[in-house]
Design an enzyme around this catalytic site. Structure first.
Site, PDB file in Angstrom:
ATOM      1  N   HIS A 154       0.834  -1.214   0.000  1.00 29.32           N
ATOM      2  CA  HIS A 154       0.000   0.000   0.000  1.00 29.32           C
ATOM      3  C   HIS A 154       0.866   1.261   0.000  1.00 29.32           C
ATOM      4  CE1 HIS A 154      -3.176  -2.724   1.300  1.00 29.32           C
ATOM      5  NE2 HIS A 154      -4.052  -1.751   1.276  1.00 29.32           N
ATOM      6  N   ASN A 206       7.747  -5.060   3.318  1.00 23.92           N
ATOM      7  CA  ASN A 206       6.368  -4.631   3.555  1.00 23.92           C
ATOM      8  C   ASN A 206       5.872  -5.041   4.943  1.00 23.92           C
ATOM      9  OD1 ASN A 206       3.711  -3.689   2.950  1.00 23.92           O
ATOM     10  ND2 ASN A 206       3.120  -5.739   2.296  1.00 23.92           N
ATOM     11  N   GLU A 252      14.469  20.042   6.444  1.00 24.61           N
ATOM     12  CA  GLU A 252      14.846  19.084   5.401  1.00 24.61           C
ATOM     13  C   GLU A 252      16.277  18.573   5.538  1.00 24.61           C
ATOM     14  OE1 GLU A 252      13.882  20.671   1.547  1.00 24.61           O
ATOM     15  OE2 GLU A 252      11.745  20.308   1.859  1.00 24.61           O
TER      16      GLU A 252
END
Length: 199
Positions: free
Chosen positions: A40, A71, A193
């Site tokens: 997903h 996953n 960042e």
């Protein structure tokens, strides 16, 4: 927390019939016996307030070929950790993506699946902006907030601890060419960042 609830996982993987005419529709069968999970992009567990919202995460346009160990272990644990932050009273804005070509699933290395129609990414990333719960969200974005950026290899031998894959947002931007936190004021964006989360 408006997206989190107690609706059970719908597991209704299906093609996205809303794609423009002539576009290839990936189906559930596209992933049969290929050695990669239907990973997903937006997690089912992030959309369990309503049946409709949860079901929408099972459209094949929300899937990437993801190495099963990636996953099911570190990526799933990271998603759980982000939901835990929501349950602790934070709002979490996430964006994820993938880049590169070629991953190693349970049946070995592949550049594509489904007869070459679906690219297997080499890397999978996510950026989560964590702010205190409240209104007027941008007003609560400052250089003290937590930004969690993760960049993981799409391989079955990936490590189980997702925190070892934390990087800066700058690193993901360099790898992908995206300008990820561009709505945040430049001076704050520069600080956030460059930082690698270490909590």
């Amino acid at each position: 927390g408006d997206d989190l609830g107690t609706i059970p996982r719908q597991d209704d993987f299906r093609e996205d019939v809303t794609l423009p005419s002539g576009w290839y529709q990936v189906t559930n069968a596209s992933y049969n016996s290929v050695g990669f999970d239907r990973g997903h992009n937006t997690p089912s567990g992030d959309r369990d307030r309503t049946v409709e919202a949860n079901s929408s995460t099972f459209l094949m346009t929300n899937m990437i070929p993801q190495a099963p160990q990636c996953n099911q272990i570190p990526w799933a644990r990271m998603e759980d950790s982000l939901r835990r932050l929501v349950n602790m009273g934070f709002e979490v804005y996430t964006v994820m993506g993938s880049y590169g070509v070629g991953g190693t699933g349970s049946s070995g290395f592949a550049n594509t699946i489904d007869g070459g129609k679906v690219t297997v990414p080499a890397r999978i990333w996510k950026v989560a902006v964590v702010i205190p719960d409240g209104n007027n969200d941008m007003s609560r974005v400052n250089t003290d907030i937590r930004v969690i950026a993760v960049d993981m290899p799409n391989i079955n031998t990936v490590g189980s601890n997702w925190k070892t894959y934390r990087v800066s947002v700058d690193a993901i931007e360099t790898a992908t060419g995206y300008d990820i936190l561009n709505r945040i004021p430049a001076a704050i964006q520069t600080v956030l960042e460059a930082r690698v989360d270490n909590l």
